[in-house]
Enzyme design. Structure first.
Site, short mmCIF file in Angstrom:
data_model
loop_
_atom_site.label_atom_id
_atom_site.label_comp_id
_atom_site.label_asym_id
_atom_site.label_seq_id
_atom_site.Cartn_x
_atom_site.Cartn_y
_atom_site.Cartn_z
N HIS A 174 16.49 -10.96 23.01
CA HIS A 174 15.49 -11.14 24.07
C HIS A 174 16.10 -12.12 25.08
O HIS A 174 16.90 -12.96 24.71
CB HIS A 174 14.24 -11.74 23.40
CG HIS A 174 13.03 -11.82 24.27
ND1 HIS A 174 12.87 -12.80 25.21
CD2 HIS A 174 11.92 -11.03 24.33
CE1 HIS A 174 11.68 -12.62 25.81
NE2 HIS A 174 11.10 -11.55 25.30
N ASP A 230 15.79 -16.19 15.50
CA ASP A 230 14.61 -15.95 16.32
C ASP A 230 13.67 -15.07 15.52
O ASP A 230 13.90 -13.88 15.35
CB ASP A 230 15.05 -15.27 17.62
CG ASP A 230 13.89 -14.72 18.43
OD1 ASP A 230 12.72 -14.85 17.98
OD2 ASP A 230 14.13 -14.14 19.50
N GLN A 269 9.42 -11.73 16.09
CA GLN A 269 8.87 -10.44 15.66
C GLN A 269 8.83 -10.32 14.13
O GLN A 269 8.41 -9.29 13.62
CB GLN A 269 9.73 -9.30 16.22
CG GLN A 269 9.77 -9.23 17.73
CD GLN A 269 8.43 -8.89 18.34
OE1 GLN A 269 7.53 -8.37 17.67
NE2 GLN A 269 8.25 -9.22 19.60
N LYS A 289 2.07 -14.22 18.13
CA LYS A 289 2.54 -12.96 17.56
C LYS A 289 2.15 -12.84 16.08
O LYS A 289 2.44 -11.86 15.43
CB LYS A 289 4.06 -12.83 17.74
CG LYS A 289 4.45 -12.65 19.22
CD LYS A 289 5.81 -12.05 19.36
CE LYS A 289 6.46 -12.33 20.70
NZ LYS A 289 5.95 -11.51 21.81
N CYS A 322 12.10 -7.50 28.33
CA CYS A 322 12.92 -8.73 28.40
C CYS A 322 14.21 -8.60 27.61
O CYS A 322 14.72 -9.56 27.05
CB CYS A 322 12.15 -9.96 27.95
SG CYS A 322 10.80 -10.38 29.05
#
Lengths: 418, 157
Positions: free
Chosen positions: A135, A212, A215, A238, A376
């Site tokens: 991202h 990261d 998600q 999220k 993104c």
């Protein structure tokens, strides 16, 4: 809560989706006079009553600034705020509460590490490794710090299915590699990366690793000590929590060596005009009044997810992914973007004659919310030679029926653009 | 879903499928990029100005049906037009697509727009208005030469 959300039968955990959906008031709204089909969960998830109510209670009954007041409300707010920190520590199995830093979100967490780790450890000629499917929030902060420190960015390439090429990664690891920063689950492709292997290889090379997890946290169980990552970042919104709140996990030994990111209140022990002594972890990295309601809301979201169980969630979402993939593959002229063997519930696609933006508008008029654009991840779009994709992303409150509605919606797009 | 049929009229779909003037002119005096960073729509527009007359105009690039058909119709309408006619047409077009949902647009205004009138339905889709105006902003940039690349996000900042 656990019992009324699950039916145990034939050794398989089945979620009681009908009941679960009642926990999310927004899911029963009508959009353009049709029932909402919310398939934009990779952008943000919806919030259960448990989160909304908890934030309401905070503002109605507990609101005060934390860590400094001697009055009752301040003590209550501080207690609730720190209690949430403990919940998050347990949720990702960190070793200590002081390793949980509250941020504004994933982007803020990566910026904090890029800046603070970068200013402390990166020097001219050093290298930072990221992957081809990051991202923008895991690209730009590293570009900025690399430019400042005279370091260089290296990119792990991927194949046509959207899987990272580990052999190429191994070649990139050199004594110059100070940190590897990669995404756990790709937001535009759905790929679940072999982060444990990536971390192992980096550590073998003497490099640190940031994962990261934006998600990942709502879809798979995360154990930061089992992964052995040095940093792990995610966003509250999220995982069914509020926006504007996120978490940075960092190993205490590393965080302690790193320079503070922002200066201000709460992050100091003592201040004179000549010298400031910084506070201990985690407060060293939490300057200013934090998003107290956000933290408490995130704590409630994590309780809610725990009540259902991430294993059950992951299993159910995999069945939806499998069902949805089959449906989409049967649509003529549709091409799935992101076909990794290990995938989470993200269905990115392009249609032969219709641009994703037009797909998005036509689906919206049928009550179906998906995301269209580059998500993104412009380098991913460039890698696949497409300007944009349409992306349906699944959460555990979605149903097979909703995926059927999606397919009918896509048929309508094809009808218009035939 | 009647708004959908209003938006995706046959004329628009036809221009999307076979855009007019979808070519870089051999000679040109002005050109500019039109880019929407939020959705990735990206066009380049060229025009040849003879005195006050747009004697040739063309565009290339990629984007959604609305942005592409709008660029196609715009170039069709402007080939051979004078600069003042172009300005007038843009103002009319802009006022139509920006008309609030529910407000009446005079029949005569739509007629004056010719084929571009087909895009009037875009006003029902606020998220798509930028798609319809992208080519026009690029044209404006080419003529004023203030920006090498015009972004739909510049007005916001």
């Amino acid at each position: 809560m656990l019992n009324n959300k699950m039916n145990i039968s034939e050794n398989k955990i089945l979620l009681d989706i009908e009941n679960i959906r009642k926990d999310f008031p927004i899911l029963s709204t009508l959009v353009h006079s049709t029932p909402l089909v919310y398939l934009d969960n990779a952008a943000t998830t919806q919030k259960p009553n448990a989160v909304l109510d908890m934030q309401n209670v905070y503002y109605k009954e507990q609101n005060a600034n934390i860590h400094r007041g001697v009055h009752h409300l301040s003590e209550t707010a501080t207690f609730e705020y720190e209690k949430a920190r403990g919940k998050i520590k347990n949720f990702i199995n960190a070793a200590d509460n002081k390793e949980i830093i509250f941020t504004a979100g994933t982007t803020a967490g990566i910026n904090l590490v890029a800046h603070s780790f970068g200013k402390t450890f990166l020097k001219a000629g050093d290298e930072v490794i990221i992957s081809a499917m990051e991202h923008h929030s895991n690209i730009v902060p590293w570009q900025m710090i690399c430019e400042e420190q005279g370091a260089h960015l290296r990119i792990i390439p991927m194949n046509d299915d959207g899987e990272l090429l580990l052999d190429e990664y191994k070649k990139l690891l050199t004594p110059k590699t100070k940190i590897v920063s990669v995404v756990y689950i790709s937001n535009s492709l759905g790929t679940i990366n072999p982060v444990k292997k990536i971390i192992e290889l980096a550590h073998h090379n003497g490099s640190k690793v940031l994962i990261d997890g934006a998600q990942a946290v709502a879809h798979t169980k995360v154990d930061v000590r089992e992964l052995d990552c040095d940093f792990f970042v995610f966003s509250g919104h999220k995982i069914f929590g509020p926006t504007g709140i996120g978490v940075l996990y960092g190993k205490a030994s590393l965080l302690e060596q790193m320079k503070p990111y922002q200066g201000g209140g709460d992050m100091i022990l003592s201040v004179t005009f000549e010298k400031t002594t910084f506070n201990d972890l985690p407060y060293k990295f939490e300057a200013g009044t934090p998003n107290i309601a956000g933290v408490i809301g995130l704590g409630a979201a994590i309780d809610y997810v725990n009540g259902i169980g991430l294993d059950a969630i992951a299993e159910y979402e995999q069945s939806l992914l499998h069902y949805g993939t089959g449906l989409l593959r049967s649509i003529k002229g549709l091409r799935l973007i992101g076909t990794a063997k290990e995938k989470a519930g993200i269905l990115s696609f392009v249609l032969e004659n219709a641009h994703p933006h037009d797909i998005g508008t036509i689906l919206d008029r049928q009550g179906i919310a998906i995301r269209t654009g580059h998500h993104c991840t412009q380098p991913v779009m460039q890698r696949f030679g497409i300007p944009a994709t349409a992306r349906a992303s699944i959460s555990f409150y979605n149903t097979k029926t909703e995926l059927d509605v999606l397919v009918r919606g896509i048929e309508k797009v094809k009808e218009i653009f035939e | 879903m009647s708004e959908l049929n209003e938006l995706y009229q046959q004329l628009i779909l036809e221009h999307n499928k076979t855009p007019r003037n979808f070519i870089k002119p051999e000679q040109f005096t002005h050109d500019a990029d039109g880019y929407n960073p939020l959705c990735g729509d990206h066009y380049h527009i060229w025009l040849k100005l003879d005195g006050e007359t747009i004697s040739d105009i063309g565009f290339q690039g990629s984007g959604c049906a609305i942005s592409k058909s709008s660029a196609s119709m715009m170039t069709s309408a402007l080939k051979g037009a004078s600069l003042s006619q172009a300005k007038e047409l843009f103002e009319k077009f802009h006022s139509v697509i920006m008309t609030k949902i529910g407000d009446e647009i005079p029949e005569a205004t739509i007629e004056e727009l010719g084929s571009l009138g087909a895009l009037a339905g875009v006003r029902e889709f606020p998220a798509r208005i930028k798609c319809a105006s992208l080519a026009w902003h690029a044209l404006n940039a080419a003529l004023t030469k203030t920006e090498k690349s015009i972004s739909t996000e510049i007005e916001k900042k």
